[in-house]
Design a protein around this motif. Structure first.
Motif, PDB file in Angstrom:
ATOM      1  N   MET A   1       0.885  -1.188   0.021  1.00 31.15           N
ATOM      2  CA  MET A   1      -0.026  -0.027  -0.149  1.00 31.15           C
ATOM      3  C   MET A   1       0.880   1.262   0.040  1.00 31.15           C
ATOM      4  SD  MET A   1      -2.617   1.385   2.981  1.00 31.15           S
ATOM      5  CE  MET A   1      -4.031   0.286   2.189  1.00 31.15           C
ATOM      6  N   ALA A   2       0.542   2.220  -0.846  1.00 28.88           N
ATOM      7  CA  ALA A   2       1.147   3.645  -0.776  1.00 28.88           C
ATOM      8  C   ALA A   2       1.172   4.249   0.533  1.00 28.88           C
ATOM      9  CB  ALA A   2       0.553   4.325  -2.090  1.00 28.88           C
ATOM     10  N   ARG A   3       2.203   5.176   0.773  1.00 26.70           N
ATOM     11  CA  ARG A   3       2.464   5.619   2.056  1.00 26.70           C
ATOM     12  C   ARG A   3       2.618   7.152   1.780  1.00 26.70           C
ATOM     13  NH1 ARG A   3       3.939   2.993   6.611  1.00 26.70           N
ATOM     14  NH2 ARG A   3       5.672   4.418   7.011  1.00 26.70           N
ATOM     15  N   TYR A   4       2.404   8.053   3.132  1.00 24.18           N
ATOM     16  CA  TYR A   4       2.770   9.277   2.781  1.00 24.18           C
ATOM     17  C   TYR A   4       4.133   9.573   2.835  1.00 24.18           C
ATOM     18  CZ  TYR A   4      -1.976  10.602   3.675  1.00 24.18           C
ATOM     19  OH  TYR A   4      -3.416  11.056   3.434  1.00 24.18           O
TER      20      TYR A   4
ATOM     21  N   ALA B   1      -1.492  12.968  -1.772  1.00 22.92           N
ATOM     22  CA  ALA B   1      -1.843  11.906  -0.645  1.00 22.92           C
ATOM     23  C   ALA B   1      -1.798  10.511  -1.585  1.00 22.92           C
ATOM     24  CB  ALA B   1      -3.157  12.168   0.119  1.00 22.92           C
ATOM     25  N   PRO B   2      -1.608   9.336  -0.962  1.00 23.86           N
ATOM     26  CA  PRO B   2      -1.614   8.311  -1.625  1.00 23.86           C
ATOM     27  C   PRO B   2      -3.205   7.764  -1.567  1.00 23.86           C
ATOM     28  CG  PRO B   2      -0.922   7.995   0.624  1.00 23.86           C
ATOM     29  CD  PRO B   2      -0.682   9.399   0.305  1.00 23.86           C
ATOM     30  N   GLY B   3      -3.920   7.196  -2.490  1.00 28.03           N
ATOM     31  CA  GLY B   3      -4.908   6.594  -2.883  1.00 28.03           C
ATOM     32  C   GLY B   3      -5.358   5.893  -1.571  1.00 28.03           C
ATOM     33  N   TYR B   4      -6.652   5.617  -1.469  1.00 26.70           N
ATOM     34  CA  TYR B   4      -7.283   4.922  -0.490  1.00 26.70           C
ATOM     35  C   TYR B   4      -7.408   3.565  -0.914  1.00 26.70           C
ATOM     36  CZ  TYR B   4      -8.905   9.207   1.431  1.00 26.70           C
ATOM     37  OH  TYR B   4      -9.058  10.594   2.118  1.00 26.70           O
ATOM     38  N   PRO B   5      -7.517   2.549  -0.145  1.00 27.27           N
ATOM     39  CA  PRO B   5      -7.529   1.355  -0.410  1.00 27.27           C
ATOM     40  C   PRO B   5      -8.972   0.798  -1.092  1.00 27.27           C
ATOM     41  CG  PRO B   5      -7.643   1.170   1.973  1.00 27.27           C
ATOM     42  CD  PRO B   5      -7.483   2.615   1.517  1.00 27.27           C
TER      43      PRO B   5
ATOM     44  N   ALA C   1      -7.412   0.555  11.718  1.00 28.25           N
ATOM     45  CA  ALA C   1      -6.599  -0.177  12.361  1.00 28.25           C
ATOM     46  C   ALA C   1      -6.770  -1.325  13.074  1.00 28.25           C
ATOM     47  CB  ALA C   1      -5.514   0.667  13.348  1.00 28.25           C
ATOM     48  N   ILE C   2      -8.040  -1.263  14.008  1.00 24.20           N
ATOM     49  CA  ILE C   2      -8.424  -2.333  14.985  1.00 24.20           C
ATOM     50  C   ILE C   2      -9.730  -3.171  14.249  1.00 24.20           C
ATOM     51  CG2 ILE C   2      -9.598  -2.769  16.983  1.00 24.20           C
ATOM     52  CD1 ILE C   2      -8.243  -0.067  17.885  1.00 24.20           C
ATOM     53  N   ILE C   3     -10.601  -2.464  13.511  1.00 21.22           N
ATOM     54  CA  ILE C   3     -11.762  -3.488  12.702  1.00 21.22           C
ATOM     55  C   ILE C   3     -11.459  -3.774  11.444  1.00 21.22           C
ATOM     56  CG2 ILE C   3     -14.213  -3.269  12.340  1.00 21.22           C
ATOM     57  CD1 ILE C   3     -14.349  -1.367  14.756  1.00 21.22           C
ATOM     58  N   ASN C   4     -11.073  -2.712  10.657  1.00 16.08           N
ATOM     59  CA  ASN C   4     -11.063  -3.186   9.310  1.00 16.08           C
ATOM     60  C   ASN C   4      -9.453  -3.702   8.936  1.00 16.08           C
ATOM     61  OD1 ASN C   4     -13.061  -1.287   9.497  1.00 16.08           O
ATOM     62  ND2 ASN C   4     -12.553  -0.611   7.457  1.00 16.08           N
ATOM     63  N   ARG C   5      -8.441  -3.322   9.827  1.00 16.27           N
ATOM     64  CA  ARG C   5      -7.336  -3.863   9.612  1.00 16.27           C
ATOM     65  C   ARG C   5      -6.761  -3.687   7.962  1.00 16.27           C
ATOM     66  NH1 ARG C   5      -5.939  -7.815  14.180  1.00 16.27           N
ATOM     67  NH2 ARG C   5      -7.647  -7.802  15.422  1.00 16.27           N
ATOM     68  N   ASP C   6      -7.024  -2.561   7.507  1.00 16.65           N
ATOM     69  CA  ASP C   6      -6.721  -2.375   6.156  1.00 16.65           C
ATOM     70  C   ASP C   6      -5.557  -1.537   5.922  1.00 16.65           C
ATOM     71  OD1 ASP C   6      -7.682   0.074   7.097  1.00 16.65           O
ATOM     72  OD2 ASP C   6      -9.573  -0.011   5.705  1.00 16.65           O
ATOM     73  N   ARG C   7      -4.962  -1.326   6.999  1.00 20.50           N
ATOM     74  CA  ARG C   7      -3.414  -0.478   6.895  1.00 20.50           C
ATOM     75  C   ARG C   7      -3.521   0.806   6.706  1.00 20.50           C
ATOM     76  NH1 ARG C   7       0.818  -3.300   8.129  1.00 20.50           N
ATOM     77  NH2 ARG C   7       2.072  -2.342   6.891  1.00 20.50           N
ATOM     78  N   VAL C   8      -4.496   1.294   6.807  1.00 21.09           N
ATOM     79  CA  VAL C   8      -4.941   3.050   6.273  1.00 21.09           C
ATOM     80  C   VAL C   8      -4.138   3.769   7.386  1.00 21.09           C
ATOM     81  CG1 VAL C   8      -6.515   4.864   6.431  1.00 21.09           C
ATOM     82  CG2 VAL C   8      -7.070   2.648   4.929  1.00 21.09           C
ATOM     83  N   LEU C   9      -3.981   3.403   8.551  1.00 27.52           N
ATOM     84  CA  LEU C   9      -3.336   3.966   9.547  1.00 27.52           C
ATOM     85  C   LEU C   9      -1.774   4.155   9.509  1.00 27.52           C
ATOM     86  CD1 LEU C   9      -3.138   5.738  12.250  1.00 27.52           C
ATOM     87  CD2 LEU C   9      -3.236   3.551  13.379  1.00 27.52           C
ATOM     88  N   GLN C  10      -1.377   3.012   8.994  1.00 26.28           N
ATOM     89  CA  GLN C  10       0.177   2.667   8.646  1.00 26.28           C
ATOM     90  C   GLN C  10       0.463   3.591   7.706  1.00 26.28           C
ATOM     91  OE1 GLN C  10      -2.182   0.196   9.387  1.00 26.28           O
ATOM     92  NE2 GLN C  10      -1.171  -0.712  11.273  1.00 26.28           N
ATOM     93  N   ARG C  11      -0.400   4.248   6.802  1.00 24.47           N
ATOM     94  CA  ARG C  11       0.271   4.897   5.882  1.00 24.47           C
ATOM     95  C   ARG C  11       0.872   6.410   6.441  1.00 24.47           C
ATOM     96  NH1 ARG C  11      -4.127   6.432   1.604  1.00 24.47           N
ATOM     97  NH2 ARG C  11      -4.753   7.451   3.426  1.00 24.47           N
TER      98      ARG C  11
END
Length: 174
Positions: free
Chosen positions: A1-4, A69-73, A161-171
Motif C-alpha cells: 500500500m502506498a504511504r505518505y 496523498a496516497p490513494g485509499y484502499p 487499524a482495529i476493525i478493518n485492519r486495512d493498513r490505512v493508519l500505517q500510511r
C-alpha cells in the motif's frame, strides 16, 4: 500500500502535537483565575503554538499540493472515501482558521503577539472591544469544531487499524 512521504508524516505529527498542546493550554489558561505570571506564560505558549501551527499548516499545504496523498484502499466504500476527503478538507481549513481567529482576537484585545518573545508580528487591526467579543466566540467555536473533527479523525484511524485492519493508519506512521 502506498504511504505518505516522510515529510508529510513529520508535518502531520508535529502539527497534531501542537494542536493538542495548544488546546490543552487553552483549557488550562482560561481556568486560571485573575492575572498571574503563570497565566501570562501559558497565554504566550498558546499563541506561539498557534502561530507555529499556522506556519507549518501553510508549508504542509504547499507540500500536499506538490506531493498528492496516497490513494485509499479499494476495500473502502465510496462514502468512506468521500467522508475522509471532506474531513481532511475541513481539518485543513480549521488549521488556518483557528490560529487566524485567535490572532485577530488578540489584536482586537490590544495585546501584541510577539513570537517566542522576540519577533513582534504585525498589528493588522486596531483595538476594538466589540470585535474582541465576537472574535473570542469565533475562536472558541472554531476550536471546539477542530477538537471534534480531530476526535472523529482519530476514531476513524483506530477503526481502520482495529476493525478493518486495512493498513490505512500505517500510511501515516513512521
Amino acid at each position: 500500500m502506498a504511504r505518505y512521504t516522510k515529510t508529510a508524516m513529520v508535518f502531520h505529527w508535529v502539527i497534531a502535537v501542537l494542536i493538542v498542546g495548544a488546546f490543552v493550554l487553552g483549557l488550562i489558561m482560561t481556568d486560571i483565575p485573575g492575572f498571574s505570571p503563570t497565566k501570562l506564560k501559558y497565554y504566550s505558549w498558546h499563541k506561539w503554538a498557534g502561530v507555529t501551527v499556522l506556519a507549518l499548516a501553510a508549508l504542509r499545504l504547499l507540500w500536499r499540493l506538490l506531493h498528492p496523498a496516497p490513494g485509499y484502499p479499494a476495500s473502502m466504500q465510496s462514502w468512506e472515501k468521500a467522508a475522509a476527503h471532506h474531513l481532511h478538507l475541513l481539518l485543513y481549513v480549521l488549521m488556518f482558521a483557528v490560529p487566524v481567529s485567535g490572532y485577530f482576537y488578540t489584536l482586537a484585545a490590544g495585546v501584541p503577539v510577539v513570537y517566542f518573545g522576540v519577533l513582534p508580528l504585525p498589528v493588522l487591526i486596531d483595538v476594538d472591544p466589540a470585535l474582541k467579543v465576537v472574535l473570542k466566540a469565533v475562536h472558541y467555536w472554531l476550536t471546539m469544531g477542530l477538537a471534534a473533527l480531530v476526535a472523529v479523525h482519530v476514531a476513524a484511524a483506530l477503526k481502520h487499524a482495529i476493525i478493518n485492519r486495512d493498513r490505512v493508519l500505517q500510511r501515516m506512521l513512521p
